[in-house]
Design an enzyme around this catalytic site. Sequence first.
Site, PDB file in Angstrom:
ATOM      1  N   HIS A 184      71.673  54.635  28.745  1.00 39.37           N
ATOM      2  CA  HIS A 184      70.644  53.617  28.367  1.00 39.37           C
ATOM      3  C   HIS A 184      69.836  53.386  29.669  1.00 39.37           C
ATOM      4  O   HIS A 184      68.624  53.097  29.330  1.00 39.37           O
ATOM      5  CB  HIS A 184      71.617  52.459  28.061  1.00 39.37           C
ATOM      6  CG  HIS A 184      72.422  52.355  26.973  1.00 39.37           C
ATOM      7  ND1 HIS A 184      73.726  52.408  26.966  1.00 39.37           N
ATOM      8  CD2 HIS A 184      72.064  52.223  25.628  1.00 39.37           C
ATOM      9  CE1 HIS A 184      74.210  52.546  25.665  1.00 39.37           C
ATOM     10  NE2 HIS A 184      73.422  52.274  24.767  1.00 39.37           N
TER      11      HIS A 184
ATOM     12  N   MET B  59      73.092  48.331  21.456  1.00 34.23           N
ATOM     13  CA  MET B  59      74.138  47.645  21.180  1.00 34.23           C
ATOM     14  C   MET B  59      75.145  47.433  22.239  1.00 34.23           C
ATOM     15  O   MET B  59      76.376  47.191  21.867  1.00 34.23           O
ATOM     16  CB  MET B  59      74.861  48.345  19.871  1.00 34.23           C
ATOM     17  CG  MET B  59      73.998  48.503  18.527  1.00 34.23           C
ATOM     18  SD  MET B  59      74.872  48.498  17.081  1.00 34.23           S
ATOM     19  CE  MET B  59      75.928  50.262  17.269  1.00 34.23           C
TER      20      MET B  59
END
Length: 282
Positions: free
Chosen positions: A37, A30
């Site tokens: 990430h 997102m």
Amino acid sequence: MEIIRTVKELKQATAQAKARGSKIGLVPTMGALHAGHVSLIERARRENDIVVVSVFVNPTQFNNPTDLQTYPRTEEADCAKLEAAGVDIAFIPSVEEIYPEPDTRVFDLGPVAEVMEGAMRPGHFNGVAQIVSKLFEMVSPDRAYFGEKDFQQIAVIRKMVELCGFNLEIIDCPIKREDDGLAMSSRNVRLTPEQRAVAPMIHKTLKESVEFAKNHTVAQTIDMVTDTLNKVEFMEVEYYMIVDPLTMQPIENWSDTRLTPVGCITVYCGDVRLIDNIKYTN
């Protein structure tokens, strides 16, 4: 790195890669990317020929409109990080591109989606299943990568894969932490300096509870974690449950599961909702 904003172009690009025999790794995000990430992307890079990263704040998984509005959006910085990590395709669509019409699908996700986050955030996991299933259909990945910070979410996605019959591998990756132990999260940027200073107490307390658990019951361990954190300024525990890692159902005794029990916690630090978990290896 190619930036793609339409479903049509994404399908074309991934179909061409498949036709060449390339293996595709997908990292759904997102945005508001951080080192957690990047660690998923690095693993996908090692294990696949093509890496696709989606950057999309999915409205259907937010049951709190304020949380959706305040969720950080940092596209320019995200693209720089994706480029540096060697991503092949960044998929950055609009809400209208993903949902040209409302997604009315309801997934029968069963007990794994009914406790903890499922109980506290009605509709959240159905929204997760909606967007992740759409991404799987668009990309047809061989592998998809998810962080263990969202421990329950991984179980839900595995259930969705089973329901929909997707042919891919779900790879769960270890939690990436700040130097002081705080689990990396896009929401951490919303913490005030005072809140950020105490937030590492979550992981510290969970770690201490692993030793505590060796001589105490499940209920006593839950009380120890909850009571300790509720005494910390700015903090309020929403729930702490120790569960079977496969079914996500709470256990009452350490012997209730043959697998390694996992403690899953959600704590409000001010108005920022932080989640974390830990394994109990007795």
